[in-house]
Scaffold this active site. Sequence first.
Site, PDB file in Angstrom:
ATOM      1  N   HIS A 145       0.829  -1.203   0.000  1.00 42.65           N
ATOM      2  CA  HIS A 145       0.000   0.000   0.000  1.00 42.65           C
ATOM      3  C   HIS A 145       0.869   1.261   0.000  1.00 42.65           C
ATOM      4  CE1 HIS A 145      -3.976  -1.928   0.762  1.00 42.65           C
ATOM      5  NE2 HIS A 145      -3.146  -2.930   0.989  1.00 42.65           N
ATOM      6  N   ASP A 179      -6.235   5.731   1.180  1.00 43.49           N
ATOM      7  CA  ASP A 179      -6.005   4.317   0.872  1.00 43.49           C
ATOM      8  C   ASP A 179      -7.326   3.541   1.002  1.00 43.49           C
ATOM      9  OD1 ASP A 179      -3.754   1.981   0.879  1.00 43.49           O
ATOM     10  OD2 ASP A 179      -5.455   1.407   2.131  1.00 43.49           O
ATOM     11  N   TRP A 196      -0.603  -6.874  -6.673  1.00 40.96           N
ATOM     12  CA  TRP A 196      -0.835  -6.032  -7.848  1.00 40.96           C
ATOM     13  C   TRP A 196       0.381  -5.179  -8.235  1.00 40.96           C
ATOM     14  CZ3 TRP A 196      -3.458  -6.707 -11.861  1.00 40.96           C
ATOM     15  CH2 TRP A 196      -3.681  -5.677 -12.777  1.00 40.96           C
ATOM     16  N   ASN A 197       1.164  -4.741  -7.237  1.00 42.43           N
ATOM     17  CA  ASN A 197       2.333  -3.930  -7.593  1.00 42.43           C
ATOM     18  C   ASN A 197       3.328  -4.759  -8.388  1.00 42.43           C
ATOM     19  OD1 ASN A 197       1.697  -1.408  -6.015  1.00 42.43           O
ATOM     20  ND2 ASN A 197       1.574  -2.968  -4.411  1.00 42.43           N
ATOM     21  N   GLY A 228      -5.746 -13.458  -0.642  1.00 41.74           N
ATOM     22  CA  GLY A 228      -6.464 -12.214  -0.947  1.00 41.74           C
ATOM     23  C   GLY A 228      -6.851 -12.029  -2.406  1.00 41.74           C
ATOM     24  N   GLN A 235      -5.136 -12.029  -4.995  1.00 34.84           N
ATOM     25  CA  GLN A 235      -4.124 -12.473  -5.958  1.00 34.84           C
ATOM     26  C   GLN A 235      -4.655 -13.409  -7.044  1.00 34.84           C
ATOM     27  OE1 GLN A 235      -1.200 -13.739  -3.077  1.00 34.84           O
ATOM     28  NE2 GLN A 235      -1.077 -11.664  -2.247  1.00 34.84           N
TER      29      GLN A 235
HETATM   30  N1  UPG Z   1       9.317  -5.556  -3.148  1.00 31.67           N
HETATM   31  C1  UPG Z   1      10.629  -5.204  -3.311  1.00 31.67           C
HETATM   32  N2  UPG Z   1      11.576  -6.024  -2.791  1.00 31.67           N
HETATM   33  C2  UPG Z   1      11.295  -7.164  -2.127  1.00 31.67           C
HETATM   34  C3  UPG Z   1       9.926  -7.527  -1.988  1.00 31.67           C
HETATM   35  C4  UPG Z   1       8.967  -6.704  -2.514  1.00 31.67           C
HETATM   36  O1  UPG Z   1      10.958  -4.174  -3.906  1.00 31.67           O
HETATM   37  O2  UPG Z   1      12.224  -7.841  -1.682  1.00 31.67           O
HETATM   38  C5  UPG Z   1       8.277  -4.611  -3.624  1.00 31.67           C
HETATM   39  C6  UPG Z   1       7.706  -5.006  -4.963  1.00 31.67           C
HETATM   40  O3  UPG Z   1       8.496  -4.482  -5.998  1.00 31.67           O
HETATM   41  C7  UPG Z   1       6.314  -4.370  -4.881  1.00 31.67           C
HETATM   42  C8  UPG Z   1       5.974  -4.430  -3.399  1.00 31.67           C
HETATM   43  O4  UPG Z   1       7.200  -4.606  -2.708  1.00 31.67           O
HETATM   44  O5  UPG Z   1       6.377  -3.024  -5.266  1.00 31.67           O
HETATM   45  C9  UPG Z   1       5.096  -5.593  -3.040  1.00 31.67           C
HETATM   46  O6  UPG Z   1       3.783  -5.335  -3.449  1.00 31.67           O
HETATM   47  P1  UPG Z   1       2.866  -6.458  -4.107  1.00 31.67           P
HETATM   48  O7  UPG Z   1       3.563  -7.073  -5.238  1.00 31.67           O
HETATM   49  O8  UPG Z   1       1.552  -5.813  -4.437  1.00 31.67           O
HETATM   50  O9  UPG Z   1       2.725  -7.565  -3.025  1.00 31.67           O
HETATM   51  P2  UPG Z   1       2.342  -7.551  -1.433  1.00 31.67           P
HETATM   52  O10 UPG Z   1       3.441  -6.993  -0.684  1.00 31.67           O
HETATM   53  O11 UPG Z   1       1.949  -8.942  -1.130  1.00 31.67           O
HETATM   54  O12 UPG Z   1       1.056  -6.578  -1.421  1.00 31.67           O
HETATM   55  C10 UPG Z   1      -0.176  -6.555  -0.726  1.00 31.67           C
HETATM   56  C11 UPG Z   1      -1.071  -7.785  -0.924  1.00 31.67           C
HETATM   57  C12 UPG Z   1      -1.354  -7.980  -2.406  1.00 31.67           C
HETATM   58  C13 UPG Z   1      -2.039  -6.726  -2.958  1.00 31.67           C
HETATM   59  C14 UPG Z   1      -1.134  -5.533  -2.702  1.00 31.67           C
HETATM   60  C15 UPG Z   1      -1.768  -4.222  -3.141  1.00 31.67           C
HETATM   61  O13 UPG Z   1      -0.470  -8.935  -0.352  1.00 31.67           O
HETATM   62  O14 UPG Z   1      -2.173  -9.112  -2.591  1.00 31.67           O
HETATM   63  O15 UPG Z   1      -2.308  -6.848  -4.344  1.00 31.67           O
HETATM   64  O16 UPG Z   1      -0.838  -5.422  -1.301  1.00 31.67           O
HETATM   65  O17 UPG Z   1      -2.968  -3.996  -2.499  1.00 31.67           O
END
Ligand code: UPG
Length: 458
Positions: free
Chosen positions: A18, A116, A355-356, A375, A377
């Site tokens: 987020h 958010d 989603w990111n 969730g 995904q």
């Molecule tokens: N990331 C890094 N380095 C790492 C791990 C992660 O840069 O070692 C970044 C990645 O590039 C991304 C973010 O962290 O930008 C992770 O976001 P996302 O890929 O969306 O996964 P989650 O951290 O699991 O995000 C939560 C939920 C997911 C949802 C998202 C947005 O688990 O299901 O889609 O939030 O709401």
Amino acid sequence: MSSEAVHVALMPSAGMGHLIPCLRLASLLVQYHCKVTLITTLPTVSLAEEQLISRFHSTFPQLNQIHLQLQKPSSPSHNSTTDPFFLRYEAIRASSNLLSPLLSSLSPPLSAFVTDVFLISLLLPITHGLGLPNYILFTSSAAMFSFFSHFPTLVPSLPELDDVKIPGISPIPISSIPHMLLLPNTIFRKIVMEDSPKVTKFQGVFVNTFEALESQSLGALNVGKVVKGMPPIYAIGPFKPCEFEQEGQWEAPLRWLDDKPVGSVVYVCFGSRTAMGRVQIREVGEGLVRSGCRFLWVVKDKVVDREEEVELDEVLGLELEERMREKGLVVKQWVDQSVILGHKAVGGFVSHCGWNSVIEAAWNGVPIMAWPQHGDQKINAGVVEMSGWGMWNKDWDWAGEGVVKGDEIGEAIKEMMKNESLKIKASQLKEAGRKATSVGGDCEVALKKLIQEWKKNV
Ligand code: UPG
């Protein structure tokens, strides 16, 4: 009047999933000469959040920062979760009384607020009270937003459904619905039931997506098919990764990639908050060895990074670690994912479809092997599969429901890495994504128009 006078406040909820899109949007607004205030809660749940907020403020010292002091919920209304991120949403929601005086004292007065998605019910009465235009930052896909906003009308018939049918959207199999929404008393379901009916009271919704990726959902949402009275949905993605996100100490995996052949490495990472069980982690390792591909794998052993204590060799076991050494690099640390995905050596991404991650892969034209864990995904994996740049084995269970064996994982990785049509589609999407964010693209058109509207409130 200059756009410097436009003052926008943004408030992310907990977790990197987020925070990252919120900060990317904030830096976009800075580029358009808005004054920005960022409201955060400290201490953050994860160390990664704390460090990112600090780098963000060092990069943009002109930005206003407000730290909301959290109050303990007087009577925790949900004891159905131990998830630290959901507990934090609850704590933020319980501290709402502190926000109104903070917002009304800002100078110059706010022109707009970006909330958010998990803070809808907390912020709506406050911004209404102050007469402020309020926009949701929906951090997942437009497909998930369609589901989120339609959910309360689905609830009575949920137990009998095989597929969820939302007007204007392809049916979503019930097996793709987040588990916590199918159970009656979960905190996630309570939040969605409370927040979803309020979306029509906002002035608009920002989604980190783009037409070429989600035209069906965006079309249905914007003509009011999904929910009547829906405000405009602004597809302002794909959000560009920003320089402030990078950190020198994460260089090692990038240097490892440097001498690998173009498109030869599969990158494996399940986001910022998915910790697989040890048995499944070792099967992933087996799968990578069996795939025969080069790989870069980010292992996560704990949901919250502050609790990561165990060394990698203990998680993997020495024997597996030894076998993996020849073809791959395995790390147990934060990496600079968006830069890794942009490295020419990376040819495929095993992703949980947070989603990111999906958007970063689209931005860089990297095919995905979807392996949703929790969730939203599975709904996001559906978007990836439908748009033809990723594959998804739907027989694989949600996290914790079963173990996917290494030989299956290895086969799936091999298939993704040699699939030419995924590569072609991924590079077309990359091109479309770059176009959407370039001069005259959808993102610029939407933001410029909004900033003109916000100026009227100054
Ligand atoms: N990331 C890094 N380095 C790492 C791990 C992660 O840069 O070692 C970044 C990645 O590039 C991304 C973010 O962290 O930008 C992770 O976001 P996302 O890929 O969306 O996964 P989650 O951290 O699991 O995000 C939560 C939920 C997911 C949802 C998202 C947005 O688990 O299901 O889609 O939030 O709401």
